[in-house]
Design a protein around this motif. Structure first.
Motif, PDB file in Angstrom:
ATOM      1  N   PRO A  53      -7.129   0.869   3.871  1.00 13.29           N
ATOM      2  CA  PRO A  53      -7.326   0.979   2.047  1.00 13.29           C
ATOM      3  C   PRO A  53      -6.371   0.473   1.568  1.00 13.29           C
ATOM      4  O   PRO A  53      -5.264   0.656   1.934  1.00 13.29           O
ATOM      5  CB  PRO A  53      -7.480   2.448   2.050  1.00 13.29           C
ATOM      6  CG  PRO A  53      -6.837   3.126   3.427  1.00 13.29           C
ATOM      7  CD  PRO A  53      -7.245   1.983   4.453  1.00 13.29           C
ATOM      8  N   LEU A  54      -6.271   0.178   0.324  1.00 20.62           N
ATOM      9  CA  LEU A  54      -5.171   0.013  -0.360  1.00 20.62           C
ATOM     10  C   LEU A  54      -4.356   1.083  -0.723  1.00 20.62           C
ATOM     11  O   LEU A  54      -3.141   1.029  -0.794  1.00 20.62           O
ATOM     12  CB  LEU A  54      -5.815  -0.650  -2.090  1.00 20.62           C
ATOM     13  CG  LEU A  54      -4.695  -1.283  -2.923  1.00 20.62           C
ATOM     14  CD1 LEU A  54      -4.236  -2.497  -2.065  1.00 20.62           C
ATOM     15  CD2 LEU A  54      -5.311  -1.330  -4.100  1.00 20.62           C
ATOM     16  N   ALA A  55      -4.913   2.373  -0.897  1.00 17.73           N
ATOM     17  CA  ALA A  55      -4.216   3.487  -1.049  1.00 17.73           C
ATOM     18  C   ALA A  55      -3.813   3.653   0.520  1.00 17.73           C
ATOM     19  O   ALA A  55      -4.557   4.292   1.366  1.00 17.73           O
ATOM     20  CB  ALA A  55      -5.053   4.600  -1.467  1.00 17.73           C
ATOM     21  N   SER A  56      -2.524   3.616   0.524  1.00 22.68           N
ATOM     22  CA  SER A  56      -1.815   3.854   1.853  1.00 22.68           C
ATOM     23  C   SER A  56      -0.289   3.770   1.786  1.00 22.68           C
ATOM     24  O   SER A  56       0.241   3.366   0.812  1.00 22.68           O
ATOM     25  CB  SER A  56      -2.092   2.482   2.754  1.00 22.68           C
ATOM     26  OG  SER A  56      -1.402   1.350   2.147  1.00 22.68           O
ATOM     27  N   PRO A  57       0.473   4.402   2.874  1.00 20.89           N
ATOM     28  CA  PRO A  57       1.966   4.593   2.749  1.00 20.89           C
ATOM     29  C   PRO A  57       2.509   3.134   2.607  1.00 20.89           C
ATOM     30  O   PRO A  57       3.475   3.192   1.932  1.00 20.89           O
ATOM     31  CB  PRO A  57       2.336   4.977   4.281  1.00 20.89           C
ATOM     32  CG  PRO A  57       0.913   5.764   4.778  1.00 20.89           C
ATOM     33  CD  PRO A  57      -0.245   4.863   4.132  1.00 20.89           C
ATOM     34  N   GLY A  58       2.067   2.141   3.064  1.00 19.66           N
ATOM     35  CA  GLY A  58       2.611   0.866   2.898  1.00 19.66           C
ATOM     36  C   GLY A  58       2.645   0.452   1.515  1.00 19.66           C
ATOM     37  O   GLY A  58       3.619  -0.064   0.965  1.00 19.66           O
ATOM     38  N   ILE A  59       1.717   0.609   0.524  1.00 13.92           N
ATOM     39  CA  ILE A  59       1.630   0.425  -0.747  1.00 13.92           C
ATOM     40  C   ILE A  59       2.679   1.275  -1.371  1.00 13.92           C
ATOM     41  O   ILE A  59       3.316   0.691  -2.401  1.00 13.92           O
ATOM     42  CB  ILE A  59       0.267   0.432  -1.457  1.00 13.92           C
ATOM     43  CG1 ILE A  59       0.354  -0.401  -2.914  1.00 13.92           C
ATOM     44  CG2 ILE A  59      -0.277   1.858  -1.712  1.00 13.92           C
ATOM     45  CD1 ILE A  59      -0.420  -1.667  -2.647  1.00 13.92           C
ATOM     46  N   MET A  60       2.688   2.563  -0.928  1.00 16.96           N
ATOM     47  CA  MET A  60       3.930   3.252  -1.576  1.00 16.96           C
ATOM     48  C   MET A  60       5.163   2.813  -1.538  1.00 16.96           C
ATOM     49  O   MET A  60       6.111   2.911  -2.359  1.00 16.96           O
ATOM     50  CB  MET A  60       3.780   4.754  -1.152  1.00 16.96           C
ATOM     51  CG  MET A  60       2.160   5.387  -1.501  1.00 16.96           C
ATOM     52  SD  MET A  60       1.770   5.406  -3.076  1.00 16.96           S
ATOM     53  CE  MET A  60       2.814   6.541  -4.092  1.00 16.96           C
ATOM     54  N   LYS A  61       5.361   2.099  -0.284  1.00 19.07           N
ATOM     55  CA  LYS A  61       6.813   1.327  -0.052  1.00 19.07           C
ATOM     56  C   LYS A  61       7.053   0.192  -0.835  1.00 19.07           C
ATOM     57  O   LYS A  61       7.959   0.059  -1.636  1.00 19.07           O
ATOM     58  CB  LYS A  61       6.904   0.960   1.494  1.00 19.07           C
ATOM     59  CG  LYS A  61       7.313   2.199   2.331  1.00 19.07           C
ATOM     60  CD  LYS A  61       7.743   1.560   3.500  1.00 19.07           C
ATOM     61  CE  LYS A  61       7.222   2.793   4.721  1.00 19.07           C
ATOM     62  NZ  LYS A  61       6.723   2.327   5.822  1.00 19.07           N
ATOM     63  N   LYS A  62       5.920  -0.671  -1.151  1.00 19.22           N
ATOM     64  CA  LYS A  62       5.922  -1.633  -1.848  1.00 19.22           C
ATOM     65  C   LYS A  62       5.860  -1.480  -3.373  1.00 19.22           C
ATOM     66  O   LYS A  62       6.602  -2.442  -3.990  1.00 19.22           O
ATOM     67  CB  LYS A  62       4.933  -2.788  -1.527  1.00 19.22           C
ATOM     68  CG  LYS A  62       4.913  -3.411  -0.071  1.00 19.22           C
ATOM     69  CD  LYS A  62       3.794  -4.459  -0.154  1.00 19.22           C
ATOM     70  CE  LYS A  62       3.615  -4.775   1.215  1.00 19.22           C
ATOM     71  NZ  LYS A  62       2.377  -5.556   1.857  1.00 19.22           N
ATOM     72  N   ALA A  63       5.367  -0.589  -3.626  1.00 18.56           N
ATOM     73  CA  ALA A  63       5.091  -0.382  -5.224  1.00 18.56           C
ATOM     74  C   ALA A  63       6.216  -0.325  -6.093  1.00 18.56           C
ATOM     75  O   ALA A  63       6.201  -0.932  -7.215  1.00 18.56           O
ATOM     76  CB  ALA A  63       4.158   0.780  -5.594  1.00 18.56           C
ATOM     77  N   PRO A  64       7.112   0.298  -5.757  1.00 22.54           N
ATOM     78  CA  PRO A  64       8.259   0.520  -6.664  1.00 22.54           C
ATOM     79  C   PRO A  64       9.147  -0.861  -7.040  1.00 22.54           C
ATOM     80  O   PRO A  64       9.373  -1.170  -8.080  1.00 22.54           O
ATOM     81  CB  PRO A  64       9.408   1.385  -6.210  1.00 22.54           C
ATOM     82  CG  PRO A  64       8.417   2.091  -5.092  1.00 22.54           C
ATOM     83  CD  PRO A  64       7.454   1.400  -4.618  1.00 22.54           C
ATOM     84  N   GLY A  65       9.157  -1.702  -6.090  1.00 23.35           N
ATOM     85  CA  GLY A  65       9.522  -3.036  -6.159  1.00 23.35           C
ATOM     86  C   GLY A  65       8.518  -3.948  -6.976  1.00 23.35           C
ATOM     87  O   GLY A  65       9.232  -4.590  -7.991  1.00 23.35           O
ATOM     88  N   TRP A  66       7.515  -3.877  -6.727  1.00 23.89           N
ATOM     89  CA  TRP A  66       6.440  -4.578  -7.391  1.00 23.89           C
ATOM     90  C   TRP A  66       6.399  -4.234  -8.928  1.00 23.89           C
ATOM     91  O   TRP A  66       6.491  -5.198  -9.717  1.00 23.89           O
ATOM     92  CB  TRP A  66       5.214  -4.533  -6.768  1.00 23.89           C
ATOM     93  CG  TRP A  66       4.878  -5.305  -5.814  1.00 23.89           C
ATOM     94  CD1 TRP A  66       5.682  -6.179  -5.120  1.00 23.89           C
ATOM     95  CD2 TRP A  66       3.779  -5.252  -4.754  1.00 23.89           C
ATOM     96  NE1 TRP A  66       5.061  -6.759  -3.989  1.00 23.89           N
ATOM     97  CE2 TRP A  66       4.047  -6.129  -3.796  1.00 23.89           C
ATOM     98  CE3 TRP A  66       2.486  -4.400  -4.781  1.00 23.89           C
ATOM     99  CZ2 TRP A  66       3.015  -6.380  -2.716  1.00 23.89           C
ATOM    100  CZ3 TRP A  66       1.792  -4.734  -3.823  1.00 23.89           C
ATOM    101  CH2 TRP A  66       1.623  -5.707  -2.659  1.00 23.89           C
ATOM    102  N   LEU A  67       6.572  -3.104  -9.320  1.00 22.23           N
ATOM    103  CA  LEU A  67       6.495  -2.577 -10.543  1.00 22.23           C
ATOM    104  C   LEU A  67       7.683  -2.965 -11.359  1.00 22.23           C
ATOM    105  O   LEU A  67       7.465  -2.920 -12.615  1.00 22.23           O
ATOM    106  CB  LEU A  67       6.363  -0.791 -10.930  1.00 22.23           C
ATOM    107  CG  LEU A  67       5.040  -0.412 -10.178  1.00 22.23           C
ATOM    108  CD1 LEU A  67       5.038   1.003  -9.950  1.00 22.23           C
ATOM    109  CD2 LEU A  67       3.849  -0.692 -11.374  1.00 22.23           C
ATOM    110  N   LEU A  68       8.842  -3.300 -10.754  1.00 19.54           N
ATOM    111  CA  LEU A  68       9.965  -3.826 -11.526  1.00 19.54           C
ATOM    112  C   LEU A  68       9.781  -5.053 -12.105  1.00 19.54           C
ATOM    113  O   LEU A  68      10.398  -5.464 -13.308  1.00 19.54           O
ATOM    114  CB  LEU A  68      11.096  -3.905 -10.550  1.00 19.54           C
ATOM    115  CG  LEU A  68      11.881  -2.502 -10.128  1.00 19.54           C
ATOM    116  CD1 LEU A  68      12.959  -2.878  -9.023  1.00 19.54           C
ATOM    117  CD2 LEU A  68      12.355  -1.640 -11.260  1.00 19.54           C
ATOM    118  N   ASP A  69       8.762  -5.801 -11.557  1.00 16.98           N
ATOM    119  CA  ASP A  69       8.635  -7.142 -12.243  1.00 16.98           C
ATOM    120  C   ASP A  69       7.337  -7.158 -13.350  1.00 16.98           C
ATOM    121  O   ASP A  69       6.171  -6.813 -12.552  1.00 16.98           O
ATOM    122  CB  ASP A  69       8.549  -8.253 -11.187  1.00 16.98           C
ATOM    123  CG  ASP A  69       7.746  -9.702 -11.760  1.00 16.98           C
ATOM    124  OD1 ASP A  69       7.838  -9.700 -12.675  1.00 16.98           O
ATOM    125  OD2 ASP A  69       7.691 -10.415 -10.833  1.00 16.98           O
TER     126      ASP A  69
END
Ligand SMILES: Cc1cc2nc3c(=O)[nH]c(=O)nc-3n(C[C@H](O)[C@H](O)[C@H](O)COP(=O)(O)OP(=O)(O)OC[C@H]3O[C@@H](n4cnc5c(N)ncnc54)[C@H](O)[C@@H]3O)c2cc1C
Length: 410
Positions: A53-69
Motif C-alpha cells: 500500500p501507498l500508506a506505509s512507513p516507507g512513504i512516511m519517511k519520504k514524504a517530508p523531503g518530497w513535500l519540500l519541493d
C-alpha cells in the motif's frame, strides 16, 4: 432494467461487461461518455506486482523531503490542506505495521484475482491484442536508495512476486539510454501494460454496445434505495428505475454515496503526465523512477511521462507545471528523450486512506453495489473488481474475502 452502472470508466465498463456476460441487461450512465475520467490518461500499467500500500512507513519517511519541493512527487496545495487533514489522519493510521500487513494481504488477493481474470476478459471482449507483457524496471540512484527498497522486495517475495535485481550493465542491456546516475534496478516481469488506456476503454464501450448494452449520457445527482431495487436521479429531473445499481463514478463516487446517507472518506490523488510522440524514445518496458514518484510508459500512441500525487481535491484548477517538472527530470534521466510535441493531462485518482478500494454493498440496500476507490490501480484491478461485482449482482459468492474492501470500514 436489471442493472444501472454509474460511470463509464474502466471499472464501470468492465463490471458492465461482466454483468452482461451473466445474462443481465445493463445500462451505463456517464455524464461525459466513456473514458472521460482517470481511465483515459493513466500510465496503462497492469501493475500486478504493486501489492504494497501507498500508506506505509516507507512513504512516511519520504514524504517530508518530497513535500519540500512544491513541484515534487507529493504536494498539498495550501488551499486544500485543511480539507485533506481528516483523510491524512486516516492515511497515517493506515501506515501502522499491522495495518500495512493486513492491507498487503488483501491487495495480494485482489491482484491475484485481477491477474487471473484479465486475459479471459480481454479474450471475451475482443481486446486481447491490446495487452503487452514487457515488465517494469524500477531504478535507483545509488546503493542507499536500493538498500532502502529491499524490505519491500522481501515482502513481495513472501507474497510470491517474481523479480530480479540488476546492476548497471544488465540494466543498459534491457533498457539502453538510462543515465549512469541509476546504479541499481529491479525488473518485475509480471507487470503488463495496455496499448493505450483510452482506446482500451473505448473498445470496451463498443463491445458493450454491440452486445446490446445501453450507454447513455446523464449526470447522476442521487441514488435512492427502494424496498426492492433503486432509483437513479439525473440532472434534468429524470428518474431511472433499476433492479440493481453499481456505483463506479471514480473520484466522484462519494458525492453520490452521500445521497444514500453514507460518508465514505474518498479523496483524490491528482496525477499529471505528458504524452510525447511514439518515437520520442526507444522504451523497451515501463521504467519507474520510484525516488521521484513517476514512470515512463510505452503506449502504441506515444511515450507517456508522469505520475506524482497532488492532494488538491476535485475543484482546484490543474497545475501543469507538475507535468513540466517530471518531463524535465525525465530528460535528465533518459538523455536521449525528445521532449517536443507533448500533450499534458491531469487525472483524479479515486483514493481511500488505506490504499484499498471500496467494493461491496451500500448500507442503504444490498441492491446498490459500490465499486470505486482504486487509487493508483484502477486499470490493474478492473477485471478482478468486475468479477466480484458480477458475483454480487447475481448472488454468487465472490472468490475472495471482501471484508478488507468493505466500503464502511472507516
Ligand atoms: C497519472 C495517473 C497514472 C495512473 N496510472 C495507472 C496505471 O498505470 N495503472 C493503473 O491500474 N491505474 C493507474 N492510475 C489510476 C487509474 O487511472 C484509476 O484508478 C482508474 O482509472 C479509476 O477508474 P474508474 O472507472 O473508477 O474512474 P474514472 O475513470 O474516473 O471513471 C469515472 C467516470 O464516472 C463519471 N462520473 C463521475 N461522476 C458522475 C456523475 N455524477 N454522473 C455520471 N457520471 C459521473 C465520469 O465522467 C467518469 O467517466 C493512474 C492515474 C493517474 C491519475
Amino acid at each position: 432494467m436489471d442493472v444501472v452502472v454509474i460511470g463509464a470508466g474502466v471499472v464501470g465498463l468492465s463490471a458492465a461487461l461482466m454483468a452482461q456476460g451473466r445474462g443481465l441487461s445493463v445500462t451505463v450512465i456517464d455524464r461525459a461518455g466513456p473514458a472521460a475520467g482517470a481511465s483515459a490518461g493513466n500510465a496503462g500499467a497492469f501493475a500486478f506486482t504493486d501489492i504494497l500500500p501507498l500508506a506505509s512507513p516507507g512513504i512516511m519517511k519520504k514524504a517530508p523531503g518530497w513535500l519540500l519541493d512544491p513541484l515534487g512527487p507529493l504536494s498539498v496545495p495550501p488551499a486544500y490542506a485543511l480539507k485533506i487533514a481528516p483523510w491524512l489522519w486516516r492515511f497515517w493510521r493506515a501506515c501502522a505495521p499491522g495495518a500495512v500487513a493486513a492491507s498487503t494481504d488483501a491487495q495480494t488477493g485482489l491482484m491475484d484475482l485481477s491477474k487471473a481474470e484479465l486475459e479471459p476478459f480481454l479474450a471475451a471482449t475482443g481486446t486481447a491484442g491490446m495487452l503487452f507483457k514487457r515488465g517494469n524496471l524500477q531504478v535507483y540512484e545509488g546503493e542507499a536508495e536500493f538498500r532502502a527498497s529491499i524490505p519491500g522486495w522481501q515482502a513481495r517475495a513472501r507474497h510470491g512476486i517474481d523479480f530480479r535485481h540488476m546492476g548497471p550493465e544488465e540494466m543498459a542491456e534491457v533498457q539502453p539510454g538510462l543515465s549512469p546516475r541509476f546504479t541499481h534496478g529491479t525488473f518485475t516481469p509480471g507487470w503488463y501494460s495496455i496499448a493505450d488506456p483510452k482506446l482500451y476503454v473505448l473498445a470496451l464501450a463498443d463491445r458493450f454496445r454491440a452486445a446490446g448494452g445501453v450507454l447513455r449520457l446523464g449526470e447522476v445527482l442521487a441514488v435512492q434505495a427502494k424496498e426492492r431495487g433503486a432509483r437513479v436521479l439525473l440532472a434534468g429531473g429524470e428518474a431511472v428505475e433499476a433492479g440493481k445499481v453499481v456505483l463506479s463514478a471514480g473520484a466522484f463516487s462519494h458525492r453520490i454515496a452521500r445521497t444514500l446517507g453514507e460518508r465514505i472518506p474518498l479523496e483524490t490523488e491528482r496525477g499529471y503526465n505528458t504524452t510525447l510522440p511514439a518515437d520520442a524514445f526507444d522504451l523497451r518496458m515501463q521504467v519507474t523512477f520510484g525516488g521521484h514518484g513517476f514512470v515512463i510508459s510505452r503506449l502504441t500512441t506515444g511515450i507517456r511521462v508522469g505520475g506524482a500525487v497532488e492532494l488538491g481535491g476535485l475543484d482546484l484548477p490543474p497545475n501543469f507545471k507538475r507535468s513540466e517538472a517530471m518531463l524535465h527530470k525525465a530528460k535528465a534521466f533518459l538523455p536521449g528523450l525528445r521532449t517536443e510535441g507533448g500533450v499534458q493531462w491531469m487525472g483524479f485518482r479515486p483514493s481511500l486512506p488505506d490504499s484499498l478500494p471500496a467494493i461491496g454493498p451500500s448500507r442503504a440496500s444490498r441492491d446498490i453495489i459500490h465499486a470505486f476507490g482504486h487509487g493508483h490501480l484502477g486499470l490493474t484491478q478492473s477485471a478482478g473488481t468486475a468479477r466480484i461485482v458480477a458475483d454480487l449482482l447475481t448472488g454468487a459468492a465472490p472468490p475472495i474475502d471482501l471484508s478488507p474492501f468493505n466500503p464502511h470500514r472507516f
